[in-house]
Scaffold this motif. Structure first.
Motif, PDB file in Angstrom:
ATOM      1  N   MET A   1       0.906  -1.203  -0.035  1.00 41.27           N
ATOM      2  CA  MET A   1       0.065   0.165  -0.094  1.00 41.27           C
ATOM      3  C   MET A   1       0.852   1.183   0.126  1.00 41.27           C
ATOM      4  O   MET A   1       2.025   1.407   0.521  1.00 41.27           O
ATOM      5  CB  MET A   1      -0.796  -0.184   1.202  1.00 41.27           C
ATOM      6  N   ALA A   2       0.317   2.093  -0.580  1.00 42.04           N
ATOM      7  CA  ALA A   2       1.127   3.428  -0.676  1.00 42.04           C
ATOM      8  C   ALA A   2       0.319   4.902  -0.027  1.00 42.04           C
ATOM      9  O   ALA A   2      -0.822   4.769  -0.255  1.00 42.04           O
ATOM     10  CB  ALA A   2       1.504   3.623  -1.971  1.00 42.04           C
ATOM     11  N   GLU A   3       1.094   5.700   0.421  1.00 39.21           N
ATOM     12  CA  GLU A   3       0.521   6.807   0.906  1.00 39.21           C
ATOM     13  C   GLU A   3       0.340   7.819  -0.370  1.00 39.21           C
ATOM     14  O   GLU A   3       1.210   7.726  -1.210  1.00 39.21           O
ATOM     15  CB  GLU A   3       1.499   7.689   1.851  1.00 39.21           C
ATOM     16  N   TRP A   4      -0.842   8.223  -0.406  1.00 38.96           N
ATOM     17  CA  TRP A   4      -1.143   9.276  -1.635  1.00 38.96           C
ATOM     18  C   TRP A   4      -2.288  10.131  -1.445  1.00 38.96           C
ATOM     19  O   TRP A   4      -3.431   9.610  -1.494  1.00 38.96           O
ATOM     20  CB  TRP A   4      -1.538   8.368  -2.846  1.00 38.96           C
ATOM     21  N   GLY A   5      -2.107  11.269  -1.162  1.00 37.03           N
ATOM     22  CA  GLY A   5      -3.166  12.235  -1.153  1.00 37.03           C
ATOM     23  C   GLY A   5      -4.086  12.013   0.002  1.00 37.03           C
ATOM     24  O   GLY A   5      -4.602  10.742   0.049  1.00 37.03           O
ATOM     25  N   ALA A   6      -4.878  12.754   0.325  1.00 30.58           N
ATOM     26  CA  ALA A   6      -5.913  12.699   1.227  1.00 30.58           C
ATOM     27  C   ALA A   6      -7.504  13.056   0.748  1.00 30.58           C
ATOM     28  O   ALA A   6      -7.196  13.944  -0.525  1.00 30.58           O
ATOM     29  CB  ALA A   6      -5.640  13.291   2.599  1.00 30.58           C
ATOM     30  N   GLY A   7      -8.393  12.626   1.201  1.00 24.57           N
ATOM     31  CA  GLY A   7      -9.659  13.339   0.836  1.00 24.57           C
ATOM     32  C   GLY A   7     -10.444  12.280   0.056  1.00 24.57           C
ATOM     33  O   GLY A   7     -10.263  10.916   0.203  1.00 24.57           O
ATOM     34  N   ALA A   8     -11.141  12.859  -0.847  1.00 21.80           N
ATOM     35  CA  ALA A   8     -11.908  12.065  -1.862  1.00 21.80           C
ATOM     36  C   ALA A   8     -11.104  10.944  -2.694  1.00 21.80           C
ATOM     37  O   ALA A   8     -10.172  10.972  -2.867  1.00 21.80           O
ATOM     38  CB  ALA A   8     -12.667  12.996  -2.755  1.00 21.80           C
ATOM     39  N   ASN A   9     -11.954   9.955  -2.997  1.00 26.60           N
ATOM     40  CA  ASN A   9     -11.101   9.059  -3.881  1.00 26.60           C
ATOM     41  C   ASN A   9     -10.649   9.581  -5.276  1.00 26.60           C
ATOM     42  O   ASN A   9     -11.246  10.221  -5.671  1.00 26.60           O
ATOM     43  CB  ASN A   9     -12.175   7.742  -3.945  1.00 26.60           C
ATOM     44  N   GLN A  10      -9.594   8.825  -5.397  1.00 24.29           N
ATOM     45  CA  GLN A  10      -9.087   9.121  -6.638  1.00 24.29           C
ATOM     46  C   GLN A  10      -8.742   7.884  -7.470  1.00 24.29           C
ATOM     47  O   GLN A  10      -8.225   6.996  -6.867  1.00 24.29           O
ATOM     48  CB  GLN A  10      -7.611  10.066  -6.602  1.00 24.29           C
ATOM     49  N   TYR A  11      -8.723   8.004  -8.906  1.00 21.80           N
ATOM     50  CA  TYR A  11      -8.668   6.946  -9.702  1.00 21.80           C
ATOM     51  C   TYR A  11      -7.242   7.301 -10.571  1.00 21.80           C
ATOM     52  O   TYR A  11      -7.131   8.119 -11.197  1.00 21.80           O
ATOM     53  CB  TYR A  11      -9.656   6.392 -10.448  1.00 21.80           C
ATOM     54  N   TYR A  12      -6.416   6.032 -10.808  1.00 26.24           N
ATOM     55  CA  TYR A  12      -5.288   6.001 -11.811  1.00 26.24           C
ATOM     56  C   TYR A  12      -5.377   4.634 -12.689  1.00 26.24           C
ATOM     57  O   TYR A  12      -5.353   3.577 -12.009  1.00 26.24           O
ATOM     58  CB  TYR A  12      -4.142   6.257 -10.974  1.00 26.24           C
ATOM     59  N   GLY A  13      -5.074   4.924 -13.881  1.00 24.06           N
ATOM     60  CA  GLY A  13      -4.710   3.760 -14.978  1.00 24.06           C
ATOM     61  C   GLY A  13      -3.254   3.527 -14.737  1.00 24.06           C
ATOM     62  O   GLY A  13      -2.261   4.358 -14.326  1.00 24.06           O
ATOM     63  N   GLY A  14      -2.776   2.263 -14.981  1.00 23.55           N
ATOM     64  CA  GLY A  14      -1.568   1.633 -14.844  1.00 23.55           C
ATOM     65  C   GLY A  14      -1.172   1.252 -16.453  1.00 23.55           C
ATOM     66  O   GLY A  14      -1.838   1.357 -17.312  1.00 23.55           O
ATOM     67  N   ALA A  15       0.103   0.839 -16.252  1.00 22.07           N
ATOM     68  CA  ALA A  15       0.528   0.236 -17.770  1.00 22.07           C
ATOM     69  C   ALA A  15      -0.138  -0.880 -18.226  1.00 22.07           C
ATOM     70  O   ALA A  15      -0.290  -1.132 -19.232  1.00 22.07           O
ATOM     71  CB  ALA A  15       2.154  -0.092 -17.651  1.00 22.07           C
ATOM     72  N   ASP A  16      -0.739  -1.691 -17.323  1.00 22.79           N
ATOM     73  CA  ASP A  16      -1.716  -2.648 -17.504  1.00 22.79           C
ATOM     74  C   ASP A  16      -3.145  -2.299 -17.653  1.00 22.79           C
ATOM     75  O   ASP A  16      -3.670  -1.687 -16.730  1.00 22.79           O
ATOM     76  CB  ASP A  16      -1.733  -3.712 -16.448  1.00 22.79           C
ATOM     77  N   PHE A  17      -3.540  -2.087 -19.125  1.00 20.74           N
ATOM     78  CA  PHE A  17      -4.820  -1.457 -19.488  1.00 20.74           C
ATOM     79  C   PHE A  17      -5.820  -2.104 -18.493  1.00 20.74           C
ATOM     80  O   PHE A  17      -6.978  -1.425 -18.598  1.00 20.74           O
ATOM     81  CB  PHE A  17      -5.246  -1.812 -20.903  1.00 20.74           C
ATOM     82  N   THR A  18      -6.002  -3.202 -18.136  1.00 16.99           N
ATOM     83  CA  THR A  18      -6.916  -4.068 -17.554  1.00 16.99           C
ATOM     84  C   THR A  18      -7.019  -3.578 -16.004  1.00 16.99           C
ATOM     85  O   THR A  18      -7.839  -4.222 -15.323  1.00 16.99           O
ATOM     86  CB  THR A  18      -7.034  -5.432 -17.508  1.00 16.99           C
ATOM     87  N   GLN A  19      -6.017  -2.867 -15.534  1.00 19.81           N
ATOM     88  CA  GLN A  19      -6.013  -2.781 -14.000  1.00 19.81           C
ATOM     89  C   GLN A  19      -6.198  -1.111 -13.836  1.00 19.81           C
ATOM     90  O   GLN A  19      -5.757  -0.339 -14.494  1.00 19.81           O
ATOM     91  CB  GLN A  19      -4.832  -3.107 -13.120  1.00 19.81           C
ATOM     92  N   PHE A  20      -6.384  -0.720 -12.533  1.00 19.91           N
ATOM     93  CA  PHE A  20      -6.544   0.659 -12.049  1.00 19.91           C
ATOM     94  C   PHE A  20      -6.360   0.879 -10.785  1.00 19.91           C
ATOM     95  O   PHE A  20      -6.352  -0.485  -9.826  1.00 19.91           O
ATOM     96  CB  PHE A  20      -7.765   1.471 -12.452  1.00 19.91           C
ATOM     97  N   ARG A  21      -5.884   1.757  -9.934  1.00 20.67           N
ATOM     98  CA  ARG A  21      -5.875   2.249  -8.714  1.00 20.67           C
ATOM     99  C   ARG A  21      -6.847   3.210  -7.881  1.00 20.67           C
ATOM    100  O   ARG A  21      -7.222   4.204  -8.716  1.00 20.67           O
ATOM    101  CB  ARG A  21      -4.478   2.819  -8.284  1.00 20.67           C
ATOM    102  N   GLU A  22      -7.329   2.850  -7.035  1.00 20.25           N
ATOM    103  CA  GLU A  22      -8.322   3.664  -6.340  1.00 20.25           C
ATOM    104  C   GLU A  22      -7.641   4.060  -5.091  1.00 20.25           C
ATOM    105  O   GLU A  22      -7.172   3.114  -4.203  1.00 20.25           O
ATOM    106  CB  GLU A  22      -9.440   2.990  -5.951  1.00 20.25           C
ATOM    107  N   CYS A  23      -7.541   5.455  -5.056  1.00 22.56           N
ATOM    108  CA  CYS A  23      -6.827   5.996  -3.739  1.00 22.56           C
ATOM    109  C   CYS A  23      -7.769   6.378  -2.742  1.00 22.56           C
ATOM    110  O   CYS A  23      -8.406   7.485  -3.271  1.00 22.56           O
ATOM    111  CB  CYS A  23      -5.829   7.064  -4.281  1.00 22.56           C
ATOM    112  N   SER A  24      -7.702   6.015  -1.564  1.00 20.22           N
ATOM    113  CA  SER A  24      -8.507   6.417  -0.653  1.00 20.22           C
ATOM    114  C   SER A  24      -8.166   6.729   0.547  1.00 20.22           C
ATOM    115  O   SER A  24      -7.344   5.736   1.152  1.00 20.22           O
ATOM    116  CB  SER A  24      -9.824   5.402  -0.405  1.00 20.22           C
ATOM    117  N   ASN A  25      -8.272   7.872   1.264  1.00 20.72           N
ATOM    118  CA  ASN A  25      -7.588   8.295   2.557  1.00 20.72           C
ATOM    119  C   ASN A  25      -6.198   7.829   2.441  1.00 20.72           C
ATOM    120  O   ASN A  25      -5.578   7.453   3.376  1.00 20.72           O
ATOM    121  CB  ASN A  25      -8.335   7.616   3.679  1.00 20.72           C
ATOM    122  N   GLY A  26      -5.478   8.413   1.361  1.00 25.84           N
ATOM    123  CA  GLY A  26      -4.043   8.227   1.370  1.00 25.84           C
ATOM    124  C   GLY A  26      -3.570   6.751   0.952  1.00 25.84           C
ATOM    125  O   GLY A  26      -2.338   6.675   0.990  1.00 25.84           O
ATOM    126  N   ILE A  27      -4.447   5.722   0.836  1.00 24.71           N
ATOM    127  CA  ILE A  27      -4.047   4.565   0.669  1.00 24.71           C
ATOM    128  C   ILE A  27      -4.343   4.245  -0.906  1.00 24.71           C
ATOM    129  O   ILE A  27      -5.459   4.291  -1.375  1.00 24.71           O
ATOM    130  CB  ILE A  27      -4.503   3.537   1.632  1.00 24.71           C
TER     131      ILE A  27
END
Length: 68
Positions: free
Chosen positions: A1-27
């Motif tokens: 898990m990684a620390e990443w920004g606080a607050g509302a959920n944020q979404y990021y795509g990666g090099a693998d087109f079939t995956q994504f990251r959801e960042c929630s409360n810095g994780i």
């Protein structure tokens, strides 16, 4: 898990087109799109590949969380 920004959920795509990251409360959490779908960087949802319009390296142009 990684620390990443606080607050509302944020979404990021990666090099693998079939995956994504959801960042929630810095994780960052990794998720897989359902079979046959790609993460759409504009709509922030899984979508049909021909509509997601992903190309190799496109994820490098947006802020990405680093997973540790």
């Amino acid at each position: 898990m990684a620390e990443w920004g606080a607050g509302a959920n944020q979404y990021y795509g990666g090099a693998d087109f079939t995956q994504f990251r959801e960042c929630s409360n810095g994780i960052a959490y990794r998720f897989d799109c359902p079979a046959g779908l790609h993460w759409d960087l504009k709509l922030l949802t899984c979508n049909y590949p021909e509509q997601a319009n992903r190309v190799e390296g496109d994820h490098l142009h947006s802020r990405q969380p680093s997973l540790t």
